[in-house]
Design a protein around this motif. Structure first.
Motif, mmCIF file in Angstrom:
data_model
loop_
_atom_site.group_PDB
_atom_site.id
_atom_site.type_symbol
_atom_site.label_atom_id
_atom_site.label_comp_id
_atom_site.label_asym_id
_atom_site.label_seq_id
_atom_site.Cartn_x
_atom_site.Cartn_y
_atom_site.Cartn_z
ATOM 1 N N ARG A 262 0.824 -1.218 0.000
ATOM 2 C CA ARG A 262 0.000 0.000 0.000
ATOM 3 C C ARG A 262 0.857 1.267 0.000
ATOM 4 N N PHE B 101 -6.184 3.400 2.457
ATOM 5 C CA PHE B 101 -7.509 3.161 1.887
ATOM 6 C C PHE B 101 -7.892 1.722 2.187
ATOM 7 N N ASP C 101 -9.640 -15.284 4.422
ATOM 8 C CA ASP C 101 -8.342 -14.647 4.110
ATOM 9 C C ASP C 101 -7.773 -13.819 5.277
ATOM 10 N N ASP D 78 -2.768 0.832 -4.088
ATOM 11 C CA ASP D 78 -2.313 -0.423 -3.462
ATOM 12 C C ASP D 78 -2.481 -1.567 -4.458
ATOM 13 N N PHE D 79 -1.922 -2.709 -4.131
ATOM 14 C CA PHE D 79 -2.055 -3.863 -5.029
ATOM 15 C C PHE D 79 -1.783 -5.149 -4.271
ATOM 16 N N LYS D 80 -2.169 -6.252 -4.897
ATOM 17 C CA LYS D 80 -1.957 -7.584 -4.317
ATOM 18 C C LYS D 80 -1.112 -8.423 -5.271
ATOM 19 N N ASP E 189 -8.529 -5.766 -11.058
ATOM 20 C CA ASP E 189 -9.203 -6.625 -10.071
ATOM 21 C C ASP E 189 -8.384 -6.709 -8.783
ATOM 22 N N ASN E 190 -7.057 -6.558 -8.922
ATOM 23 C CA ASN E 190 -6.186 -6.732 -7.734
ATOM 24 C C ASN E 190 -5.296 -5.534 -7.428
ATOM 25 N N ARG F 44 -5.556 -1.059 -6.785
ATOM 26 C CA ARG F 44 -6.359 0.165 -6.807
ATOM 27 C C ARG F 44 -5.550 1.239 -7.515
ATOM 28 N N ARG G 228 -17.394 -2.833 -6.590
ATOM 29 C CA ARG G 228 -17.725 -2.968 -5.161
ATOM 30 C C ARG G 228 -18.710 -1.878 -4.725
HETATM 31 P P1 TMP Z 1 -7.992 -4.227 0.987
HETATM 32 O O1 TMP Z 1 -7.831 -2.763 1.254
HETATM 33 O O2 TMP Z 1 -9.421 -4.645 0.791
HETATM 34 O O3 TMP Z 1 -7.276 -5.070 1.995
HETATM 35 O O4 TMP Z 1 -7.276 -4.511 -0.432
HETATM 36 C C1 TMP Z 1 -5.950 -4.121 -0.683
HETATM 37 C C2 TMP Z 1 -5.571 -4.406 -2.124
HETATM 38 O O5 TMP Z 1 -5.481 -5.800 -2.346
HETATM 39 C C3 TMP Z 1 -6.577 -3.889 -3.146
HETATM 40 O O6 TMP Z 1 -5.845 -3.395 -4.253
HETATM 41 C C4 TMP Z 1 -7.360 -5.100 -3.558
HETATM 42 C C5 TMP Z 1 -6.381 -6.234 -3.358
HETATM 43 N N1 TMP Z 1 -6.999 -7.463 -2.889
HETATM 44 C C6 TMP Z 1 -7.091 -8.569 -3.738
HETATM 45 O O7 TMP Z 1 -6.647 -8.522 -4.882
HETATM 46 N N2 TMP Z 1 -7.663 -9.708 -3.269
HETATM 47 C C7 TMP Z 1 -8.164 -9.814 -2.009
HETATM 48 O O8 TMP Z 1 -8.661 -10.886 -1.644
HETATM 49 C C8 TMP Z 1 -8.070 -8.659 -1.140
HETATM 50 C C9 TMP Z 1 -8.609 -8.700 0.263
HETATM 51 C C10 TMP Z 1 -7.484 -7.522 -1.633
#
Ligand code: TMP
Length: 234
Positions: free
Chosen positions: A92, A96, A127, A172-174, A193-194, A196, A210
């Motif tokens: 992050r 957010f 999770d 942010d990203f995952k 999708d993963n 922001r 969302r």
């Molecule tokens: P969060 O603020 O909901 O924890 O999400 C942080 C970032 O991670 C956001 O860019 C979305 C991503 N994310 C996923 O790709 N998969 C997930 O299961 C979660 C919880 C977040």
């Protein structure tokens, strides 16, 4: 055909093609709230596969190893078959999302430094967030955690700049990681999708879905991200 389905998730299908390689097909579906919110958005799979290709190619060019090999067709990428860690790594730059439930920060505030978090991939357990002791129980060693953290930070620096050049703010990203011949590589995808991303402080990512926006708004935003990234990498 690509042979056997190895795994089918909410938004992707993995096929086994030959030893050590998989075909990753992006579906047109979008989900949120652990799959409780679901919709089909024509064209979304293609856009997400293209954004993933651009990002992973950019990372590879800059010394970050990913599983990406080549494009197969509109919605399909050829990737290395990894032995996945059962974790999600979130990075992050801006306060957010769920971070606001943990720290007393203003929504949208720039963080003093990037924040990395680990989560256990488990629908059943919802999770949960993990600390380094939890990671050790899951079999992720200290040196692996160190390497994963380092790769995540390098990815963040490279992509923050790329997004900035594209007129976007990477909030942010995952990431997901896996092992391939004893090397740790980034796997899965990198798409709205993963991550922001904000365009003039408005989301152009899955937050739109969302928030209840319709499919036209969502696909328009994803296409805008693709168009902007294409411009800065070409
Ligand atoms: P969060 O603020 O909901 O924890 O999400 C942080 C970032 O991670 C956001 O860019 C979305 C991503 N994310 C996923 O790709 N998969 C997930 O299961 C979660 C919880 C977040």
């Amino acid at each position: 055909m690509e042979g056997n389905v190895v795994r089918e998730g909410k938004t992707k299908i993995l096929y086994k093609e030959k030893p050590g390689e998989l075909i990753m097909e992006f579906k047109d579906s979008i989900t949120a709230m652990n799959g409780r919110l679901k919709e089909t958005i024509p064209g979304k799979g293609e856009v997400c596969s293209k954004i993933t290709e651009i990002i992973f190619s950019h990372l590879e060019k800059n010394g970050v190893n990913t599983h990406f090999i080549s494009r197969v067709s509109e919605k399909k990428l050829r990737v290395k078959e990894l032995e996945m860690y059962p974790i999600e790594v979130v990075c992050r730059n801006i306060a957010f999302g769920s971070l606001l439930k943990r720290l007393p920060l203003r929504s949208g505030e720039e963080l003093k430094r990037p924040v990395i978090e680990f989560y256990y991939k488990s629908d059943e357990l919802g999770d949960p967030m993990l600390n380094e002791d939890h990671l050790a129980i899951l079999g992720v060693s200290e040196s692996e955690i160190k390497e994963i953290r380092g790769t995540t930070l390098k990815t963040n620096e490279l992509l923050k700049e790329l997004f900035r050049n594209a007129g976007l703010k990477l909030v942010d990203f995952k990431l997901e990681f896996g092992k391939y011949k004893s090397n740790i590589l980034i796997g899965d995808e990198f798409s709205p999708d993963n991550f922001r991303a904000w365009l003039e402080n408005r989301p152009v990512d899955k937050d739109l879905f969302r928030m209840g926006e319709g499919r036209d708004t969502v696909i328009k935003a994803y296409l805008e991200v693709l168009k902007r990234l294409e411009k800065v990498v070409n």
